[in-house]
Design a protein around this motif. Structure first.
Motif, PDB file in Angstrom:
ATOM      1  N   LYS A 108       0.802  -1.140   0.246  1.00  0.00           N
ATOM      2  CA  LYS A 108       0.013   0.064   0.032  1.00  0.00           C
ATOM      3  C   LYS A 108       0.670   1.414  -0.026  1.00  0.00           C
ATOM      4  O   LYS A 108       1.775   1.277   0.743  1.00  0.00           O
ATOM      5  N   ILE A 109       0.462   2.251  -0.785  1.00  0.00           N
ATOM      6  CA  ILE A 109       1.483   3.382  -1.128  1.00  0.00           C
ATOM      7  C   ILE A 109       0.351   4.709  -0.331  1.00  0.00           C
ATOM      8  O   ILE A 109      -0.876   4.774  -0.576  1.00  0.00           O
ATOM      9  N   PHE A 110       0.947   5.325   0.495  1.00  0.00           N
ATOM     10  CA  PHE A 110       0.176   6.496   1.228  1.00  0.00           C
ATOM     11  C   PHE A 110       0.952   7.637   0.807  1.00  0.00           C
ATOM     12  O   PHE A 110       1.934   7.766   0.601  1.00  0.00           O
ATOM     13  N   LEU A 111      -0.082   8.862   0.681  1.00  0.00           N
ATOM     14  CA  LEU A 111       0.313  10.074   0.622  1.00  0.00           C
ATOM     15  C   LEU A 111       0.671  10.897   1.683  1.00  0.00           C
ATOM     16  O   LEU A 111      -0.317  11.160   2.804  1.00  0.00           O
ATOM     17  N   VAL A 112       1.843  11.017   2.125  1.00  0.00           N
ATOM     18  CA  VAL A 112       2.317  11.493   3.551  1.00  0.00           C
ATOM     19  C   VAL A 112       2.022  12.879   3.574  1.00  0.00           C
ATOM     20  O   VAL A 112       1.462  13.322   4.628  1.00  0.00           O
ATOM     21  N   ASP A 113       2.344  13.941   2.650  1.00  0.00           N
ATOM     22  CA  ASP A 113       2.211  15.251   2.655  1.00  0.00           C
ATOM     23  C   ASP A 113       2.337  15.754   1.297  1.00  0.00           C
ATOM     24  O   ASP A 113       2.964  15.081   0.434  1.00  0.00           O
ATOM     25  N   PHE A 114       1.903  16.951   1.153  1.00  0.00           N
ATOM     26  CA  PHE A 114       2.077  17.662  -0.025  1.00  0.00           C
ATOM     27  C   PHE A 114       2.173  19.259   0.010  1.00  0.00           C
ATOM     28  O   PHE A 114       2.019  19.635   1.046  1.00  0.00           O
ATOM     29  N   ALA A 115       2.518  19.980  -1.003  1.00  0.00           N
ATOM     30  CA  ALA A 115       2.639  21.304  -0.817  1.00  0.00           C
ATOM     31  C   ALA A 115       2.673  21.847  -2.101  1.00  0.00           C
ATOM     32  O   ALA A 115       2.852  21.429  -3.349  1.00  0.00           O
ATOM     33  N   CYS A 116       1.924  23.129  -2.003  1.00  0.00           N
ATOM     34  CA  CYS A 116       1.629  23.855  -3.254  1.00  0.00           C
ATOM     35  C   CYS A 116       2.221  25.147  -3.118  1.00  0.00           C
ATOM     36  O   CYS A 116       2.447  25.970  -2.071  1.00  0.00           O
ATOM     37  N   GLY A 189       9.932  26.355  -5.081  1.00  0.00           N
ATOM     38  CA  GLY A 189       8.944  27.091  -4.092  1.00  0.00           C
ATOM     39  C   GLY A 189       8.419  25.777  -3.084  1.00  0.00           C
ATOM     40  O   GLY A 189       8.266  25.673  -2.262  1.00  0.00           O
ATOM     41  N   ALA A 190       7.711  24.975  -4.242  1.00  0.00           N
ATOM     42  CA  ALA A 190       6.934  23.886  -3.629  1.00  0.00           C
ATOM     43  C   ALA A 190       7.826  22.730  -3.037  1.00  0.00           C
ATOM     44  O   ALA A 190       7.419  22.246  -1.896  1.00  0.00           O
ATOM     45  N   ILE A 191       8.892  22.405  -3.673  1.00  0.00           N
ATOM     46  CA  ILE A 191       9.898  21.622  -2.881  1.00  0.00           C
ATOM     47  C   ILE A 191      10.514  21.936  -1.728  1.00  0.00           C
ATOM     48  O   ILE A 191      10.738  21.024  -0.791  1.00  0.00           O
ATOM     49  N   ASP A 192      10.869  23.228  -1.864  1.00  0.00           N
ATOM     50  CA  ASP A 192      11.519  23.602  -0.352  1.00  0.00           C
ATOM     51  C   ASP A 192      10.379  23.597   0.734  1.00  0.00           C
ATOM     52  O   ASP A 192      10.981  23.209   1.980  1.00  0.00           O
ATOM     53  N   GLU A 193       9.221  23.796   0.247  1.00  0.00           N
ATOM     54  CA  GLU A 193       8.025  23.773   1.732  1.00  0.00           C
ATOM     55  C   GLU A 193       7.819  22.509   1.899  1.00  0.00           C
ATOM     56  O   GLU A 193       7.762  22.023   3.102  1.00  0.00           O
TER      57      GLU A 193
END
Length: 261
Positions: A108-116, A189-193
Motif C-alpha cells: 500500500k502506498i500512502f500520500l504522506v504530505d504535499f505542498a503547493c 518553492g513547492a519542493i522547499d516547502e
C-alpha cells in the motif's frame, strides 16, 4: 461521338477495386480494440498466475481433508509429534507459503504530505486587471477581448488568481528566459516547502516525476530539479510533457507503481 464517350466512362469494376484499395489502406480499428483486450487479459493472467495455480491445489487439499475424520487427525498429530523431520518440513512449508503470499501482495502506498506554491501578493491579478492588460497590449481585437472575457467568467478563475511577471507587463514578453524563471520559482518553492514540512533530505529521494504540459525545455525540468538540489546519481527521473493537465493523475499512478516495485 457515342463511341468516344463510352470509352471515357470508367468501368464499375475499376471503381469498386479503387474503393476496396482505399478501404484496405485505412487502419482496422476493430482489430486494434481486440488486441487491447487481449493485452489486458494477458496482463491479468500473468499478474494473478500464482493464485490461479494455488486455487486447484487448495481445492484438492480441501476435498481430501473433508474425507478425514477426527480419529485420522488424532493419528496424524501423534505421528507428527514423534517425527521431527515431518514437523520441520511442514513448518518450513507453511512459513514459505506465508512469506510468498505476503511478498507477492502489492504494498500500500500512502500520500504522506504535499505542498503547493503560493506566489507573492504582487503577482495577484483580478479579472478586471487581466482584461485591462489585454486591451493595453494592442494585439487583440474586440472579438478576441470578448472571447477572453467569456472564458474568464466560465473557467472558474477567481479574483485572487496569480499570473507570472512576464504576462503582467503592459507589453507581454513571453520568452524562454522568463518561462524558465517561472518554472524554477514554482517548482523550487513547492519542493522547499515540502522538504521543510516532512524533514526529507535531498539524498533520500529515489524517484522524481515532473509533469508540465506547455513548457518543455531542453535540458528537461526534471534535470533542472536534479541539478538544483544535487540529487543522487541513481535517481529514477521521469519528465512528462505535452500530455495535458490530466497527466497529473498519470504521474501519481506512475509514482505508485514505482514505489510498489
Amino acid at each position: 461521338m457515342a463511341e468516344d464517350q463510352s470509352k471515357q466512362k470508367p468501368k464499375p469494376e475499376s471503381v469498386t477495386v479503387d474503393a476496396e484499395t482505399k478501404r484496405n489502406r485505412l487502419p482496422y480499428f476493430l482489430l486494434s480494440v481486440r488486441l487491447k483486450y487481449v493485452k489486458l487479459g494477458y496482463h491479468y493472467l500473468i499478474s494473478s498466475a500464482m493464485y490461479l495455480l494455488l486455487v486447484p491445489l487448495l481445492f484438492i487439499a480441501s476435498a481430501h481433508l473433508s474425507t478425514l475424520t477426527i480419529r485420522d487427525f488424532v493419528q496424524l498429530w501423534n505421528h507428527l509429534k514423534f517425527n521431527f523431520v515431518s514437523v520441520t518440513l511442514c513448518s518450513g512449508l507453511v512459513v514459505f507459503l506465508a512469506t510468498l503470499y505476503f511478498m507477492s501482495r502489492p504494498r500500500k502506498i500512502f500520500l504522506v504530505d504535499f505542498a503547493c506554491y503560493k506566489p507573492e501578493p504582487a503577482r495577484m491579478c483580478t479579472r478586471e486587471t487581466f482584461m485591462e492588460k489585454s486591451a493595453l497590449a494592442g494585439c487583440f481585437s474586440e472579438e478576441n477581448l470578448a472571447f477572453q472575457k467569456k472564458i474568464l467568467e466560465r473557467s472558474g478563475l477567481g479574483q485572487n488568481t496569480y499570473f507570472p511577471e512576464a504576462v503582467m507587463r503592459v507589453t507581454p514578453r513571453p520568452c524562454m528566459e522568463d518561462a524558465r524563471k517561472e518554472a524554477e520559482m514554482v517548482m523550487f518553492g513547492a519542493i522547499d516547502e515540502l522538504m521543510a514540512k516532512t524533514g526529507v533530505k535531498a539524498k533520500d529521494i529515489g524517484v522524481l516525476i515532473v509533469n508540465c504540459s506547455l513548457f518543455n525545455p531542453t535540458p528537461s525540468l526534471s534535470a533542472m530539479v536534479i541539478n538544483h538540489y544535487k540529487l543522487r546519481g541513481n535517481i529514477l527521473s521521469y519528465n512528462l510533457g505535452g500530455m495535458g493537465c490530466s497527466a497529473g493523475l498519470i504521474s501519481i499512478d506512475l509514482a505508485k507503481q514505482l514505489l510498489q516495485v
